[in-house]
Design a protein around this motif. Sequence first.
Motif, short mmCIF file in Angstrom:
data_model
loop_
_atom_site.label_atom_id
_atom_site.label_comp_id
_atom_site.label_asym_id
_atom_site.label_seq_id
_atom_site.Cartn_x
_atom_site.Cartn_y
_atom_site.Cartn_z
N GLY A 64 0.82 -1.21 0.00
CA GLY A 64 0.00 0.00 0.00
C GLY A 64 0.85 1.26 0.00
N LEU A 68 0.86 4.24 -2.89
CA LEU A 68 0.74 5.65 -2.53
C LEU A 68 1.99 6.44 -2.95
N THR A 112 -3.40 11.05 3.72
CA THR A 112 -3.76 9.64 3.79
C THR A 112 -2.68 8.84 4.51
N GLY A 113 -1.44 9.04 4.12
CA GLY A 113 -0.35 8.32 4.76
C GLY A 113 -0.29 8.59 6.25
N VAL A 116 -3.35 6.89 7.95
CA VAL A 116 -3.18 5.43 8.00
C VAL A 116 -2.18 5.06 9.10
N GLN A 117 -1.10 5.81 9.18
CA GLN A 117 -0.09 5.53 10.21
C GLN A 117 -0.66 5.74 11.61
N GLY A 121 -3.73 1.62 10.02
CA GLY A 121 -4.27 1.06 8.79
C GLY A 121 -5.78 0.97 8.69
N ASN A 122 -6.49 1.69 9.52
CA ASN A 122 -7.95 1.68 9.49
C ASN A 122 -8.47 2.04 8.10
N LEU A 123 -9.50 1.35 7.63
CA LEU A 123 -10.05 1.57 6.29
C LEU A 123 -10.53 3.00 6.11
N TRP A 126 -7.84 5.27 5.09
CA TRP A 126 -7.48 5.14 3.68
C TRP A 126 -8.45 5.90 2.77
N LEU A 127 -9.72 5.97 3.16
CA LEU A 127 -10.74 6.51 2.27
C LEU A 127 -11.13 7.97 2.54
N THR A 130 -9.31 10.95 0.78
CA THR A 130 -9.60 11.04 -0.66
C THR A 130 -10.97 11.66 -0.89
#
Length: 158
Positions: A64, A68, A112-113, A116-117, A121-123, A126-127, A130
């Motif tokens: 992932g 990215l 996003t990075g 996620v960090q 890594g929660n979904l 990630w979304l 965006t």
Amino acid sequence: MRTVLVLVHAGCGAVGLLLALPVLLAPKRRGRHTLLGWAYAIAALGLSLSALGLFALDPARLWGLAVLGALTLGWLVGGVLIARRRPRRLGARGWRIWHLNLMGSTVIAFVTGFAVQMTDGNLVAWLAPTVVGSLLIARATAREVARAPRRIVTPLAG
């Protein structure tokens, strides 16, 4: 090597996150926007390349990060080239719309990075950047389009 890449990645990520808003808010002309923009671009380059380096060390777990990193690098190169060349075929202000969308996409990648960090890594991490970022870019694009002079399009003579 991993430790060096992580330090470069974290440092570039922090610098990019700190510079993103000032670059976005600076008046869009030579001077502050350009200077901050170059610093942001260097941070984005370092972030992207270190992401790809980290992926090379652990491809199964960090795929992932590689996606990215590669997307960010592509958006960055495109955004910088468009701003440097200002292609006339895009119209008087068309290059600005492309630049805004490409560089705005790099900001989404930074956020996003980070998200996620911070959430392991929660979904949603990630979304959500965006979705929110795309809406903000669409709004800014609509404003830029409204400012652009209207083109008169004439059909080619038969």
